[in-house]
Design a protein around this motif. Structure first.
Motif, PDB file in Angstrom:
ATOM      1  N   GLY A  99       1.060 -11.037  -7.657  1.00 11.90           N
ATOM      2  CA  GLY A  99       2.499 -10.875  -7.891  1.00 11.90           C
ATOM      3  C   GLY A  99       2.892  -9.415  -7.994  1.00 11.90           C
ATOM      4  O   GLY A  99       2.454  -8.584  -7.199  1.00 11.90           O
ATOM      5  N   ASP A 100       3.711  -9.105  -9.013  1.00  7.89           N
ATOM      6  CA  ASP A 100       4.178  -7.728  -9.182  1.00  7.89           C
ATOM      7  C   ASP A 100       3.055  -6.800  -9.631  1.00  7.89           C
ATOM      8  O   ASP A 100       3.215  -5.578  -9.629  1.00  7.89           O
ATOM      9  CB  ASP A 100       5.322  -7.686 -10.204  1.00  7.89           C
ATOM     10  CG  ASP A 100       6.591  -8.293  -9.619  1.00  7.89           C
ATOM     11  OD1 ASP A 100       6.604  -8.575  -8.398  1.00  7.89           O
ATOM     12  OD2 ASP A 100       7.563  -8.498 -10.366  1.00  7.89           O
ATOM     13  N   SER A 101       1.936  -7.381 -10.086  1.00  7.71           N
ATOM     14  CA  SER A 101       0.781  -6.553 -10.467  1.00  7.71           C
ATOM     15  C   SER A 101      -0.181  -6.378  -9.301  1.00  7.71           C
ATOM     16  O   SER A 101      -1.258  -5.808  -9.467  1.00  7.71           O
ATOM     17  CB  SER A 101       0.013  -7.217 -11.614  1.00  7.71           C
ATOM     18  OG  SER A 101       0.836  -7.323 -12.737  1.00  7.71           O
ATOM     19  N   GLY A 102       0.180  -6.901  -8.148  1.00  9.14           N
ATOM     20  CA  GLY A 102      -0.745  -6.884  -7.012  1.00  9.14           C
ATOM     21  C   GLY A 102      -0.910  -5.506  -6.401  1.00  9.14           C
ATOM     22  O   GLY A 102      -0.036  -4.654  -6.498  1.00  9.14           O
ATOM     23  N   LEU A 103      -2.055  -5.306  -5.781  1.00  8.60           N
ATOM     24  CA  LEU A 103      -2.298  -4.067  -5.041  1.00  8.60           C
ATOM     25  C   LEU A 103      -1.745  -4.229  -3.630  1.00  8.60           C
ATOM     26  O   LEU A 103      -1.691  -5.338  -3.105  1.00  8.60           O
ATOM     27  CB  LEU A 103      -3.802  -3.797  -4.952  1.00  8.60           C
ATOM     28  CG  LEU A 103      -4.471  -3.371  -6.254  1.00  8.60           C
ATOM     29  CD1 LEU A 103      -5.715  -4.197  -6.492  1.00  8.60           C
ATOM     30  CD2 LEU A 103      -4.827  -1.905  -6.213  1.00  8.60           C
ATOM     31  N   SER A 104      -1.350  -3.125  -3.021  1.00  2.00           N
ATOM     32  CA  SER A 104      -0.877  -3.184  -1.636  1.00  2.00           C
ATOM     33  C   SER A 104      -2.003  -3.691  -0.747  1.00  2.00           C
ATOM     34  O   SER A 104      -3.173  -3.365  -0.952  1.00  2.00           O
ATOM     35  CB  SER A 104      -0.463  -1.790  -1.158  1.00  2.00           C
ATOM     36  OG  SER A 104       0.545  -1.278  -1.971  1.00  2.00           O
ATOM     37  N   TYR A 149       5.305   5.353  -6.841  1.00  2.00           N
ATOM     38  CA  TYR A 149       4.900   4.847  -8.155  1.00  2.00           C
ATOM     39  C   TYR A 149       5.715   3.625  -8.563  1.00  2.00           C
ATOM     40  O   TYR A 149       5.220   2.727  -9.238  1.00  2.00           O
ATOM     41  CB  TYR A 149       5.059   5.957  -9.205  1.00  2.00           C
ATOM     42  CG  TYR A 149       4.293   5.694 -10.474  1.00  2.00           C
ATOM     43  CD1 TYR A 149       2.926   5.954 -10.542  1.00  2.00           C
ATOM     44  CD2 TYR A 149       4.913   5.174 -11.603  1.00  2.00           C
ATOM     45  CE1 TYR A 149       2.203   5.705 -11.692  1.00  2.00           C
ATOM     46  CE2 TYR A 149       4.203   4.922 -12.758  1.00  2.00           C
ATOM     47  CZ  TYR A 149       2.853   5.191 -12.803  1.00  2.00           C
ATOM     48  OH  TYR A 149       2.134   4.938 -13.949  1.00  2.00           O
ATOM     49  N   LEU A 150       6.976   3.597  -8.130  1.00  3.13           N
ATOM     50  CA  LEU A 150       7.835   2.476  -8.533  1.00  3.13           C
ATOM     51  C   LEU A 150       7.679   1.262  -7.629  1.00  3.13           C
ATOM     52  O   LEU A 150       8.419   0.295  -7.766  1.00  3.13           O
ATOM     53  CB  LEU A 150       9.299   2.922  -8.580  1.00  3.13           C
ATOM     54  CG  LEU A 150       9.795   3.419  -9.950  1.00  3.13           C
ATOM     55  CD1 LEU A 150       8.970   4.554 -10.493  1.00  3.13           C
ATOM     56  CD2 LEU A 150      11.264   3.816  -9.896  1.00  3.13           C
ATOM     57  N   GLY A 151       6.717   1.323  -6.692  1.00  2.00           N
ATOM     58  CA  GLY A 151       6.440   0.082  -5.964  1.00  2.00           C
ATOM     59  C   GLY A 151       6.195   0.199  -4.476  1.00  2.00           C
ATOM     60  O   GLY A 151       5.772  -0.763  -3.853  1.00  2.00           O
ATOM     61  N   ALA A 152       6.440   1.392  -3.875  1.00  2.00           N
ATOM     62  CA  ALA A 152       6.205   1.488  -2.432  1.00  2.00           C
ATOM     63  C   ALA A 152       4.716   1.404  -2.125  1.00  2.00           C
ATOM     64  O   ALA A 152       4.306   0.881  -1.086  1.00  2.00           O
ATOM     65  CB  ALA A 152       6.780   2.786  -1.881  1.00  2.00           C
ATOM     66  N   MET A 153       3.903   1.957  -3.027  1.00  3.54           N
ATOM     67  CA  MET A 153       2.453   1.868  -2.870  1.00  3.54           C
ATOM     68  C   MET A 153       1.869   1.422  -4.187  1.00  3.54           C
ATOM     69  O   MET A 153       2.288   1.886  -5.244  1.00  3.54           O
ATOM     70  CB  MET A 153       1.869   3.228  -2.496  1.00  3.54           C
ATOM     71  CG  MET A 153       2.114   3.619  -1.081  1.00  3.54           C
ATOM     72  SD  MET A 153       1.209   5.097  -0.661  1.00  3.54           S
ATOM     73  CE  MET A 153       1.857   5.387   0.974  1.00  3.54           C
ATOM     74  N   LYS A 154       0.893   0.549  -4.111  1.00  3.20           N
ATOM     75  CA  LYS A 154       0.292   0.077  -5.359  1.00  3.20           C
ATOM     76  C   LYS A 154      -1.214   0.146  -5.250  1.00  3.20           C
ATOM     77  O   LYS A 154      -1.783  -0.611  -4.486  1.00  3.20           O
ATOM     78  CB  LYS A 154       0.777  -1.336  -5.645  1.00  3.20           C
ATOM     79  CG  LYS A 154       2.294  -1.343  -5.889  1.00  3.20           C
ATOM     80  CD  LYS A 154       2.825  -2.725  -5.994  1.00  3.20           C
ATOM     81  CE  LYS A 154       2.453  -3.287  -7.348  1.00  3.20           C
ATOM     82  NZ  LYS A 154       3.030  -4.613  -7.534  1.00  3.20           N
TER      83      LYS A 154
END
Lengths: 55, 615
Positions: B42-47, B528-533
């Motif tokens: 989910g939102d904790s997932g890695l790209s 950092y806010l979500g484009a790359m995880k």
């Protein structure tokens, strides 16, 4: 393997071993430790999704 | 061995080898991605890209360890020689997997920015003097370039044309390459990841490779020093002829020269150099098969009586004079020119030995001989099958463990849908949108790729009522909008539209502290806010630098004991954009000192050049 190759091989690893050990240790031991030091200020959420415009 | 050059001289053993190798690589990457996906969801997932490039990178690193361990292991146990037989395919696969990792990392971290990705790879971060900021990517590029050179010249065509010595010297570069990759990992992944498992695995791998090579090298050095006694000035007593198993050799060191392989074939004794003309393999560990000395590494053949390969092959090796007296073998240590015929010494069995001549004895236990184009001996297969299964299990286990213990990327989200907001846009120091309300909200604005939105906002004008469209990225309360491409990404509101927007109440600037020191990491908020995880840490440093140099506003992020994050927009002392000022420190753990202000829902830290430093 030729004799010179065997000698070269041993000398290379005798050189690489301490270098690699030192580099690994330097990289690992100088890692920044996680710190939790920050001023006590509240941060208001900025996510404006509820105010989205529906054109 | 073949008369004509062919891409690969396939045989059953090579096919099996490559099938296990292919299965291992697929298993590793699949396990890594699967465990990574299941662990971080989910939102904790890695790209997906991050998962794949990490899977490929760690897989290539593991493969290189296997490549490097095979040589010394085969010297300690002959039954592991089949692993060495097709090692070049393993090397080429290592390069291909490493190249896929390199290509993906270059495209992902260095693409979409103001520089060509290949230029950015070498030019974005050039802080070679800093241990913390050291550009580990350069080490990977160097290692990959050498691996390419080795993979491209791995075919016998190149070996023949470069000469065996030059080829061997070129391929010895695999050792410095390994050192480069250990440093690439140490100054990259190990400085980003926090799990001790990574340090333990890297340490274990390095100690294993170094230990095996030092142990094998030490053993060979000791063997080179054990020189047999000389019976006269020119003859060396090698030992009793019946000590040498039939069709096998005894390897002797003679003075400062190359080792000599003394073969016994039935009642005849011959001596040739121990060095194969192909890849310098140890001929003395080979066997006489079909009347030819057969190298244990790749099966090259030579006649014992003249050191020549059977026609149509033309390879030749040095021969030696040998004689047998009283059941003992004597060797003249002066090598004869390659291909010189030497009459084999006849060995007559002593009458006492007739009852159980060694030539009639069955081959001793462990004397089985493997070479790829012959069927694999049963005992060798019994050892190798569990070894292959063990290697596959190690691959799957390592993949699962490494994927599971990746650093938590945090909860961040990049919305897929396009959202529209009305508000007032502000240009300097960074483009942002104030959305009227109680309280008003602030959205940082950026463009597509690794670019800020300053130009697009300037075209509309500062402090104008606008409508923006784009995709939202948000993490821990902080939000950012990537403007959609085209004119409708941001446009001034018309008179009618303006009337529907509530008035923006002026946010009062509040000074929270005249001077405060904050410890955290300087980030580019878009990643950092979500484009790359994950969008932070050392592995992401160059990408973050590319983003900040492309105009994305730099922020400082801190984390409290409950892992809640606070974001500070970094500006210069006079309130200008701080991109250039903080650029060298982006992606690093820093302490920043300056005046802390609150502007609406934004925390702002005014910093000077001397106020920012690594911790």
């Amino acid at each position: 393997m030729t004799r010179s190759h065997r000698r070269w091989h041993l000398r290379l690893w005798l050189l690489l071993a301490p270098l690699l050990a030192a580099a690994l240790a330097a990289a690992v031991l100088t890692r920044p430790r996680p710190e939790y030091e920050a001023p006590r200020v509240s941060q208001e959420p900025t996510n404006p999704t509820p105010r989205e415009v529906q054109p | 061995v073949s008369v004509r050059y062919a891409a690969v001289n396939w045989n059953r053993n090579k096919r099996l080898y490559d099938a296990v190798l292919g299965a291992g690589v697929v298993l590793y990457v699949a396990f890594f991605v699967l465990v990574g996906k299941l662990t971080w969801r989910g939102d904790s997932g890695l790209s997906d890209e991050v998962l794949l490039l990490r899977a490929l990178g760690t897989c290539a690193f593991l493969l290189l360890h296997v490549v490097l361990c095979i040589g010394p292991l085969a010297r300690f146990n002959r039954r592991l020689l089949p692993l060495l037989y097709n090692r070049r395919h393993l090397g080429v696969v290592t390069f291909l997997v490493g190249a896929a990792h390199g290509a993906l990392a270059t495209g992902y971290y260095h693409g979409f920015g103001r520089l060509n990705p290949l230029v950015s790879l070498l030019a974005t971060n050039t802080q070679y003097a800093s241990l913390a900021a050291f550009p580990f990517e350069t080490l990977g590029v160097l290692a990959l370039a050498i691996l390419f050179l080795m993979a491209a010249t791995s075919h016998d065509f190149w070996q023949k044309n470069l000469s065996p010595s030059a080829w061997k010297a070129l391929h010895m570069l695999v050792y410095p390459t390994y050192a480069l990759l250990v440093l690439h990992v140490a100054f990259g992944a190990l400085r980003s990841e926090t799990s001790p498992l990574y340090v333990a695995l890297a340490g274990l791998g390095t100690v294993t490779v170094i230990g095996l090579h030092l142990a094998a090298g030490w053993r060979e050095w000791r063997r080179d020093r054990s020189v047999p006694r000389r019976s006269s000035e020119c003859w060396v007593d090698v030992g009793a002829a019946d000590e040498i198993p039939d069709s096998r050799a005894k390897v002797v060191s003679v003075g400062g020269g190359e080792r000599v392989a003394v073969f016994r074939h039935g009642d005849q004794v011959s001596a040739v150099t121990n060095v194969c003309a192909h890849q310098r393999g140890p001929l003395g560990e080979g066997k006489i098969v079909n009347g030819c000395i057969t190298c244990p590494w790749h099966g090259w053949e030579y006649r014992p009586e003249n050191g020549c390969s059977p026609p149509p092959f033309a390879e030749r090796i040095a021969t030696y004079r040998v004689r047998v007296e009283g059941g003992r073998v004597f060797l003249n240590p002066e090598p004869l020119p390659p291909g010189t015929p030497v009459e084999p010494a006849a060995w007559r069995r002593l009458p006492m030995a007739d009852s159980s001549p060694s030539s009639n004895r069955p081959a001793p236990e462990g004397d089985e001989f493997f070479i790829g184009w012959l069927p694999m001996p049963r005992r060798t297969a019994r050892l190798l099958h569990p070894v292959a299964v063990l290697l596959l299990l190690i691959a799957a286990g390592t993949a699962a463990a490494v994927a599971y213990y990746q650093r938590d990327p945090g909860v961040a989200r990049w919305e897929e849908k396009v959202t529209t907001f009305d508000g007032v846009v502000f240009a300097p120091p960074y483009p942002l949108l104030r959305i009227p309300g109680d309280p008003p909200r602030t959205l940082l604005l950026v463009s597509e790729g690794k670019f800020g939105a300053a130009r697009r906002v300037e075209q509309v004008g500062d402090r104008r009522a606008v409508r923006v469209r784009g995709t939202l990225l948000h993490r821990d309360g902080r939000a950012l909008l990537e403007l959609a491409e085209g004119d409708d990404g941001i446009r001034p509101l018309g008179p009618e539209e303006k009337r529907r927007v509530p008035p923006l109440k002026g946010a009062e600037l509040q000074i929270l502290a005249e001077s405060v020191t904050i410890r955290g990491e300087i980030i580019d908020p878009k990643c950092y806010l979500g484009a790359m995880k994950p969008g932070g840490g050392k592995a992401h440093k160059a990408c973050a630098m590319l983003c900040v140099s492309g105009g994305i506003p730099p922020m400082l992020v801190t984390r409290d004991a409950d892992r809640r994050e606070t974001f500070y927009l970094l500006v210069t002392e006079d309130g200008g954009a701080a991109n250039e000022l903080v650029l060298p420190f982006v992606g690093d753990a820093v302490k920043a000192t300056g005046r802390l202000e609150r502007d609406g829902d934004l925390l702002i830290l005014r910093v000077t050049a001397s106020g920012v430093g690594r911790r």
